[in-house]
Design an enzyme around this catalytic site. Structure first.
Site, mmCIF file in Angstrom:
data_model
loop_
_atom_site.group_PDB
_atom_site.id
_atom_site.type_symbol
_atom_site.label_atom_id
_atom_site.label_comp_id
_atom_site.label_asym_id
_atom_site.label_seq_id
_atom_site.Cartn_x
_atom_site.Cartn_y
_atom_site.Cartn_z
ATOM 1 N N SER A 96 0.857 -1.339 -0.059
ATOM 2 C CA SER A 96 -0.155 0.077 0.039
ATOM 3 C C SER A 96 0.821 1.341 -0.048
ATOM 4 C CB SER A 96 -0.908 -0.014 1.279
ATOM 5 O OG SER A 96 -0.287 -0.131 2.362
ATOM 6 N N CYS A 147 4.005 -11.355 12.281
ATOM 7 C CA CYS A 147 4.934 -10.987 13.039
ATOM 8 C C CYS A 147 4.470 -10.565 14.311
ATOM 9 C CB CYS A 147 5.824 -9.849 12.511
ATOM 10 S SG CYS A 147 4.850 -8.391 11.721
HETATM 11 N N1 SAH Z 1 7.549 -8.856 3.076
HETATM 12 C C1 SAH Z 1 8.471 -7.666 3.430
HETATM 13 C C2 SAH Z 1 8.325 -7.050 4.712
HETATM 14 C C3 SAH Z 1 6.769 -6.649 5.017
HETATM 15 S S1 SAH Z 1 6.526 -5.706 6.098
HETATM 16 C C4 SAH Z 1 9.932 -8.135 3.004
HETATM 17 O O1 SAH Z 1 10.157 -9.275 3.104
HETATM 18 O O2 SAH Z 1 10.650 -7.038 3.354
HETATM 19 C C5 SAH Z 1 4.756 -5.341 5.918
HETATM 20 C C6 SAH Z 1 4.349 -4.295 4.782
HETATM 21 O O3 SAH Z 1 2.856 -4.329 4.684
HETATM 22 C C7 SAH Z 1 5.050 -2.754 4.922
HETATM 23 O O4 SAH Z 1 5.734 -2.623 3.698
HETATM 24 C C8 SAH Z 1 3.617 -1.865 4.701
HETATM 25 O O5 SAH Z 1 3.797 -0.821 3.980
HETATM 26 C C9 SAH Z 1 2.553 -2.874 4.155
HETATM 27 N N2 SAH Z 1 1.134 -2.792 4.238
HETATM 28 C C10 SAH Z 1 0.676 -2.402 5.355
HETATM 29 N N3 SAH Z 1 -0.798 -2.288 5.569
HETATM 30 C C11 SAH Z 1 -0.993 -2.809 4.199
HETATM 31 C C12 SAH Z 1 -2.366 -2.795 3.474
HETATM 32 N N4 SAH Z 1 -3.443 -2.529 4.023
HETATM 33 N N5 SAH Z 1 -2.103 -3.274 2.281
HETATM 34 C C13 SAH Z 1 -0.744 -3.302 1.460
HETATM 35 N N6 SAH Z 1 0.169 -3.384 2.357
HETATM 36 C C14 SAH Z 1 0.270 -2.772 3.521
#
Ligand code: SAH
Length: 419
Positions: free
Chosen positions: A276, A363
């Site tokens: 997002s 997490c």
């Molecule tokens: N998989 C990644 C880490 C994910 S951290 C890696 O391996 O590095 C979680 C992510 O979810 C963040 O980047 C955040 O911007 C995103 N996020 C949070 N809420 C969201 C939503 N409703 N829809 C899509 N992405 C979202």
């Protein structure tokens, strides 16, 4: 003064004035029947467990912990403004909580990463993982030649100079950057630490680090958390092993770690990476390009909306990765969090072709491994699909968890086949 405590301490001294370095200036007595966790070496003493304090410790001072009737239990650091009133660092009365102790704990933590082969200056690793390395309130990540330090305990912030001295002598970084704790956490601890450079020089722009042969750009001053999610290092490779020839959907992709690994190491047919945050998808695209992953497409979208759309569409994915942010901030929000996990996992299962692979993570520390697996069995029941668990994984080993503080075991990563 407690019988077992060293004679140079002065329980009534206050503010460290009369105690030697690392010795207690006060004694914290526990309520009756509240000592058991601390005999079991749990490091967090909540304000609700405290009966009374003998002496007038200042925040950050060394205190001894005793049972209600005065038996020595442990030694820790005091914080009057935190619910976590005392953090414990030693469970015998002979150990001083002085600079020599922090130095030896830091050396032991750095030694573990060396033994794991994670001391390559071209890579990145967590060098100190708070309670997991007997250094409650201190997190240190190394990104290439730079260190990123996160302090989540007030008492550790008072010792930052000594900690940086040891880190400089052991790791010789080009610079040490301090990152403030999450805002809520900082408030709970009474911490006011702005992000700043504490030693050496800062990188002039994004730096590049290698992870399992893949190259990733990390922005140490702008990135989320500490710049890059190091805890998922081995899970990205584990997921990639199942990606060959599949159409992969990487939901909550951040800087595209899973997407790039599935494309380049795993040989996926194509990858759609969704987040997002536009900043995140820009990083994901840059990282895919950096590794020649031409079949990765990024999209800035809300995961719930995107999953709803793909789960009702006709074409199915061969693999869906879910790595959402923490849904449960506390035990109190657990029910809502479990419903959110159920919802996204259900939509992910609906979006998978028969025989597709689900890589699903949580997490949230307050969601146990069992809670998470029970949620998945609920998804199997409601969807009518079979879910075979192939791997139940956690964080990479540079994120050790203390068996005495299982609250540190927060990351779940389940790889499953969906029939
Ligand atoms: N998989 C990644 C880490 C994910 S951290 C890696 O391996 O590095 C979680 C992510 O979810 C963040 O980047 C955040 O911007 C995103 N996020 C949070 N809420 C969201 C939503 N409703 N829809 C899509 N992405 C979202």
């Amino acid at each position: 003064m407690l019988d077992a405590a060293p004679s140079t301490g002065d329980a009534a001294g206050g503010s460290g004035a009369t105690a030697g370095p690392g010795l207690p200036v006060a004694t914290v007595f526990l309520k009756p029947k509240r000592a058991r966790p601390f005999f079991g070496k749990h490091p967090w003493v909540l304000d609700s467990a405290v009966l009374r304090v003998e002496g007038t410790p200042a925040d950050g001072d060394v205190v001894d912990l005793a049972t209600h009737d005065g038996t020595f239990v442990a030694r820790g650091l005091w914080n009057s403004s935190s619910k976590l009133r005392v953090r414990l660092y030693a469970f015998d009365a002979a150990t001083r909580l002085d600079d020599a102790l922090w130095a030896s704990r830091i050396a032991s933590a750095v030694g573990l990463r060396q033994s794991l082969g994670l001391d390559d200056r071209a890579g990145a690793a967590r060098l100190i993982n708070s309670e997991g390395d007997a250094l409650s309130g201190l997190i240190v990540d190394r990104y290439g030649a730079w260190l990123s330090v996160q302090v989540t305990a007030l008492a550790m912030s008072h010792r930052l100079d000594a900690i940086c001295d040891t880190l400089e002598s052991l790791v010789a970084p080009k610079g040490i950057l301090l990152r403030g704790a999450e805002r809520g956490l900082a408030k709970l601890e009474g911490l006011h630490l702005p992000d700043r450079l504490v030693r050496g020089s800062a990188p002039s722009g994004p730096i590049f680090v290698f992870e399992h042969g893949l190259k990733f750009g990390v922005d140490l001053t702008e990135g989320q958390k500490t710049g890059f999610y190091l805890d998922q290092r081995d899970n990205r490779q584990a997921a990639a092993r199942f990606a060959r020839g599949r159409r992969v959907l990487d939901m909550f992709c951040y800087s595209g770690g899973f997407a790039t690994a599935c494309s380049v190491s795993g040989g996926a047919r194509s990858v759609l990476a969704v987040d997002s945050s536009a900043k995140a998808t820009a990083l994901a695209k840059a990282n895919a390009d950096l590794n020649g992953a031409t079949n990765v497409i990024v999209e800035t979208a809300d995961a719930f909306e995107k999953l709803a759309a793909v789960s009702s569409a006709a074409d199915r994915f061969g693999m869906v990765i879910l790595d959402p942010p923490k849904f449960a901030r506390s035990r109190a929000s657990l029910d809502d969090a479990m419903r959110a996990y159920h919802r996204i996992n259900r939509m992910a299962v609906d979006a998978l072709e028969p025989g597709g692979i689900l890589v699903t993570c949580s997490c949230s520390g307050s969601v146990s491994r069992d809670d998470f697996l029970v949620m998945l069995s609920g998804v199997a029941q409601r969807s009518g699909r079979t879910i075979q668990l192939l791997e139940c994984r956690g964080a990479a080993p540079d994120h050790p968890v203390s068996a005495s503080c299982l609250e540190g075991e927060y990351l779940k990563c389940v790889i499953a086949r969906v029939g």
